[in-house]
Structure formats: C-alpha cells, structure tokens
Design an enzyme around this catalytic site. Sequence first.
Site, PDB file in Angstrom:
ATOM      1  N   CYS A  26      21.495  -8.697  12.513  1.00 43.23           N
ATOM      2  CA  CYS A  26      21.540  -7.271  12.215  1.00 43.23           C
ATOM      3  C   CYS A  26      21.239  -7.044  10.749  1.00 43.23           C
ATOM      4  CB  CYS A  26      22.905  -6.683  12.575  1.00 43.23           C
ATOM      5  SG  CYS A  26      24.261  -7.374  11.609  1.00 43.23           S
ATOM      6  N   CYS A  29      23.411  -8.700   8.179  1.00 36.77           N
ATOM      7  CA  CYS A  29      23.029 -10.094   7.902  1.00 36.77           C
ATOM      8  C   CYS A  29      21.943 -10.141   6.825  1.00 36.77           C
ATOM      9  CB  CYS A  29      22.522 -10.771   9.171  1.00 36.77           C
ATOM     10  SG  CYS A  29      23.731 -10.903  10.497  1.00 36.77           S
ATOM     11  N   ASP A 444     -17.742   4.671  -4.158  1.00 37.11           N
ATOM     12  CA  ASP A 444     -18.797   4.141  -5.014  1.00 37.11           C
ATOM     13  C   ASP A 444     -20.093   4.085  -4.195  1.00 37.11           C
ATOM     14  OD1 ASP A 444     -20.047   2.670  -7.185  1.00 37.11           O
ATOM     15  OD2 ASP A 444     -19.843   0.903  -5.902  1.00 37.11           O
ATOM     16  N   ASP A 649     -15.709  -1.180 -10.371  1.00 37.82           N
ATOM     17  CA  ASP A 649     -14.866  -0.103  -9.865  1.00 37.82           C
ATOM     18  C   ASP A 649     -13.385  -0.384 -10.062  1.00 37.82           C
ATOM     19  OD1 ASP A 649     -17.104   1.319  -8.801  1.00 37.82           O
ATOM     20  OD2 ASP A 649     -17.156  -0.128  -7.168  1.00 37.82           O
TER      21      ASP A 649
END
Length: 751
Positions: A26, A29, A444, A649
């Site tokens: 769970c 834990c 681009d 870029d």
Amino acid sequence: MSDRTAEMQTPARFEQITLTVEGMTCASCVAHVQKAAMAVPGVENCQVNLASGTAAVTLDPASTTPRAVADAIADAGYPTLAEAASDGHDHSHRDHSQVWFRRAVVGLVLWFPLELTHWIMRLASSHEQPWMIWASLATSTAAIVYVGRGFYASAWRALKHGTSNMDTLIAMGATVAYGYSVVALAGHWFGLWALPAIYLMESTGLLALISTGHWLEARARDSAGNAIRQLMTLAPPTALRLDDSQTPTEIPVAEVRLGDRLRVRPGDRVPVDGVIIAGRSAVDESMITGEPLPVVRDVGDEVVGGTINTDGRLTLKATRVGSQTALAQIVRLVETAQSAKPPAQKLADAIAAVFVPVVLAIALVTGIAWYGYGAWHHWPAALTWAMLANATCSVLIIACPCALGLALPAAIMVGAGNGARRGILIRDIDALQTAEKIDTVVLDKTGTLTEGRPSVSAITATGGVSPQALLALAASVEQFSAHPLAKAIVAKARSEGAELSEPKSFTSRPGLGVVAETDGKMWVVGNAALLAEYGSPSPQSPPDAGTIVHIGELAGGAIRHLGSISFSDAIKPDAKAAIAELHRMKLRTVLLTGDTAASAEAIAREVGIDQIQAQVKPDGKARFVQQLQEAAGNGARPVVAMVGDGVNDAPALARADLGIAIGSGSDVAKETGGIVLVRGNLLGVAEAILLSRATMRIIRQNLFLAFAYNVLAIPLAALGLLNPLIAAAAMALSDITVIGNALRLRRHGKK
C-alpha cells in the site's frame, strides 16, 4: 528540455540505481521505504513505485553503495534486491504472483464450498447444524494458519519497526472476526450465553478474497510492466565478433567493446549500436521507432541495437555498447518516467502514510461506540459484541489504502510503456502533465517539417562568372562549415568534379553565412542580410523562391554580387497530415525558422501552418518562444510546445513549456526535450499530446475512484452496514478497478 526537466537531471557526481523491493502492499509501505532510503547518508533522492515494486534511488557513490541502501530498506521490513536486473526482477514478480495464487486457491477451497452449503442449508432449514460450526472452525483455523501467514508476517515486521501497513489492517480484521467467533463459541459451549452470530466463514472468506485480489493485482501489475520488459528482451544475448582474419566468434553481448567489428546475419538482431562498414540490408526498426516497414541501410549508415536485419549480411563497427546503446537509454528513460511522481501522487502518499494509524483509531472508536450503543438500548451481550465485531472488522478491512498507492503509478506505467512502444519517450511526469495543456505548437523547419537534407536546385550567375565557377568558389569558402546548406554546396561541387581552393581565413556568422579568403581575395557567402552588412543592396529573388545563398566578392570596402545558389528541402511526407491533426485538436501552429520569409511562406502554405516567424537566429528562437508565452490571450497565458531537432533548437526547447525533440533511433540520449519522438515522425507530436491527455484523464479517474471508495466505504462499515466478507470483496475490487482502468491505456492509439 523544459526548465523543470533540466532541474531534474541527475548531477554528474550522483548515480541512479533501481532496486527491487518486495513486500510493499500500500501507499504507507511506499512512505516507509522512501523514508528508510532517504535516511542513508549519501542518498540524494528516492522515488518508490508501488505498481512496479521498485525504488529509483539517486546516490553519491563516494558516500554510500547500492547494497547499503538495500540493507536499510530491508531493515525497515521490506526485502530488497541490491540491483533490479531485468531477469531477476521478472522472476521476483512471477514468484510473487504464484505465492498469491496458491494462497487464493487454498483460501477459496476452504471457504466457498462451505459458504455455499451454509446458504443452501439456511434456505432449506432455519436450524444451524452442529457439524457446520465445527467445519467452519476447522477451515477458518486452517485459513488463518496458511492463507493468513503472509499477512501476519508482514504486519509483524512492520510492528517490529514501529510502523503499520495494509497487512496490519488485514491481520487485525481477520483476527477480530476469528477471535471473537472462537470466544463466542467457547462461551456458548460452556453454557455462558446463547449461540451468537459468528464470523468464522467471514474470516476465511476475507482472507481468500483478499488473496485472490492480490493475485489478480499482481497479474495486472505484470501486464502494466510488459512494455519495458519487451524492450529489455530486444537485445540479443550474444554477438558475432570478427577477428583480423574475418573469422566470426560468438561472444556474450556484454563483452562487446567500442570499435569491435561484428557480423550480423540475415534474421539476426543487431547486438549493439554501430555503423555499417560492409554490406547492405533492410533493417526492421519497428521495435525502436514504431515504424512498421523495414528501412534500407547501407555502408556509413548507423543501426540500432535490438533492430532486426531482415535480408542482407552486414558488418558493423560498434559505436555504443552497454548502457550507452539507444535501447538501454530508452529503457532508462521509460523507467525514469514510470518512477516519477506528480504532486497529486505525493499528496496521496502523504495521506496514506498516516492512513493506517487513523483507521486503527476509527476502528477503536467504532468498537467503543457500538458497545455503548448496545448498552444504552439494553441489547443482549451477544448481539452487542456481534455488532461490535462486525463493524470493527469491516472498518479494518475496507479502509486499506492500497488503491491510493496504485492510482497514479499504474496509469503512468501503462502510459509511458504505450508511448515507448510507439516511439514516444516521455522523460518525466512534468512533461506528461504539461503536454495535455498545450495550446500552441511551435515547429522548426529544417529537419522537423522538412527532411533536413537540402540539395542544390539552381545556380544563378550574375557577375560575369560561369555557374560552374560560382559553385566551385562557394564550395571552397564553405567546405569547413558544418551548416547543412554548406554541406549541400560542397557535395554538389564535388559531384561535378570541381577543384576546391583552401581558404586562408574563415569566419562563420551564425544565422547569416561565412566570410573567407581564398586565392588572395575575400568572399562573402550567405543570406541577403549578410551581404547588406557590407553595403550590398538586397539582391532580388523570385517571390516563390525557396532558400537562397548569395555569393559576393569583398574588395575596397565594397561588395560585388556574383550570383546565388537556390536549394530545395523536401517536406516530410507526413507534415501536412500532422499539422491538420494539430488543428483538429484546436491547437495553434507556428513555423519558426532562420530561413527566408519566402521559403517559410512557401512551406507554411503547403502544409497549412497558421503563423510564420522567419529569419530568426538560433539565439533569437528562445526569445520568440518567450514572447509567445507572455502574450496572454483571453486572460490565460499560452502554453507553448517547441518541436525541433535538438541542435540549434536547444535553447528554444528549453525555454518552451514543453520541448518535443525529433530524434532518431541512434540519438535518443540527447537531453533536449521533455518528450523525444524516436522515429522522427511529425504525427508523433499529436500522438504524444493525445497520449498525455488520455494518461492524465485516467490518473484523475483513478484518484477519484480511490478517494471516493475510502470516503464512502468507511462510514458504511462503521455504521455496521457492511458485512466483513463484503468489505473484503470491495477492498480487493478497488485495487483491481484502479489497475484495470489504467490498463485501458494499452489500447490507446491502436485505431
């Protein structure tokens, strides 16, 4: 790469490892494991994934070791493998599933036949048969001892470390039901009270149903992690290494070193990344890029480890091995994305960390309240204790917070895995969250909308020189430039047998062109803006001209225009469809390029882009993206994605809210985008955004299901409206529902 992604990159002195953690059931834990790891000196960060059963730990190798972290987590009650190797990790998952399967089968055999007989007899007669009570006591005791053993062991480990977990609630729920029933039966047999309601079959049933739920959950988790395991199995275990006499020797792929020559036979998988030095073949790259058709690869081409050589025989030189191969990088990226936690998950984990103690308190208050309520109404002691046990047991069982811990990681695992199979690599959860909010996509031109391989289409000589001489002159000046246009000029000149002169000086002007000296003269080769800097009037170009490079001679402070070279760069076949899909998604598109306005307009017109920003230098692209972000429309700040090839870029990719890097199978390691499109297909931009939207939608649904389940179910259990058996079935169903909902993402994009 976004600013947030940049901040998340692991510093050079740190190392990231992945540990396999067992026994987590769970979200509480998860909190315990993370706390144990972070307490180790030298651990910088720890991301625990309940769905995959792993912990991604960032540590300083100079201060600690993976074994020390694993031991610390194990000391906290969670057995841990020092390094999550793929085979061992899969084996651990299989063992985990098989253990729950055996417990589920035994539990169901002990519970269901007796439960069915009980209801048949109850419908036929109102009398409880004595043998039925003895049988339920025997089967319940066996279930507590065998089926419940795992729950009790886990709860005891947590108790020894001063913590609690989901198994604490299951163990206490089963104990309350069983213990109350044994005491109630003993009192009845000794004549102390009449036979009360007992919950022996309920204790057996809840252990059986929860074990069945855990088995189904383990299978679902295994299914959710299929994508990354499929990637891990792509690399072949062996390779054929050639010696100096060209004799092949089979060796483990782990022993391949940089520069080794490798033989790849038809039908073999490419063992590592390499460059072809002999042979020609069609290579199936679908496992890496998502493209279904094989691609022809020739001498000088790069090939990626894990792809399949379909027909010809190839000889490679290894260029990337081990963790540096594209396949290893893809697996690492997917693992990182699957281990990331959004703020919502951190909130869920924080709530779940205190959830178990709160539930224990609620169960205690529930028991006290029912005892007081029974005394106030003068109920018989048997009825009072029966209602107390019923409500308390139901609260303990139904409040297990495992669904909270699975809600997000299950969705992220499946979503990131689906993307990886289709050539969409999501680097982190921030990219996933941002992608669904995008309203503007900036693209681009060269290498993104176009193929990125410009070629000379026309040569116009106007200054008294021949086209051939003009080409040779431009190639001499440009031969040391790395610009794609320069390479195209040099390639064209050499293909025509032109003799090139060696430049004595060379100055590159980014975004403009070059200035160089050859044969005692100064030459300018670049765009019209560069020539204008030296006093040349803007050369006239046809309205529909594409990219043009001008050539001029610089002498006596003046420049003489000699002519121009025109280029063509084929638009990618999918560009028009990709832009149309973005428009269908109500996204604005912008073309951002350093090329001329005429070239940009021609491409934008052909593919249907909304807005153009041309003649922008590399350092100006980031500023333009920033301007878009600051141009608020309708009171909302635009959310901008930048799509580029990751070279010039890079600043714009980093500036954008989301950077989408157009990659290839051999360069996925480039730290340029929150999302990397491995196959270089522009349709992947829309696919990535749609996948992000779908994943975030599933995450929100899962969170609602998990929270709503606990919020609604606990009051019903506390009021005595839920039988413990129904509570057990509902708790198991909540886990399966959350994971099943996440698994719907596996079908996303298959149409």
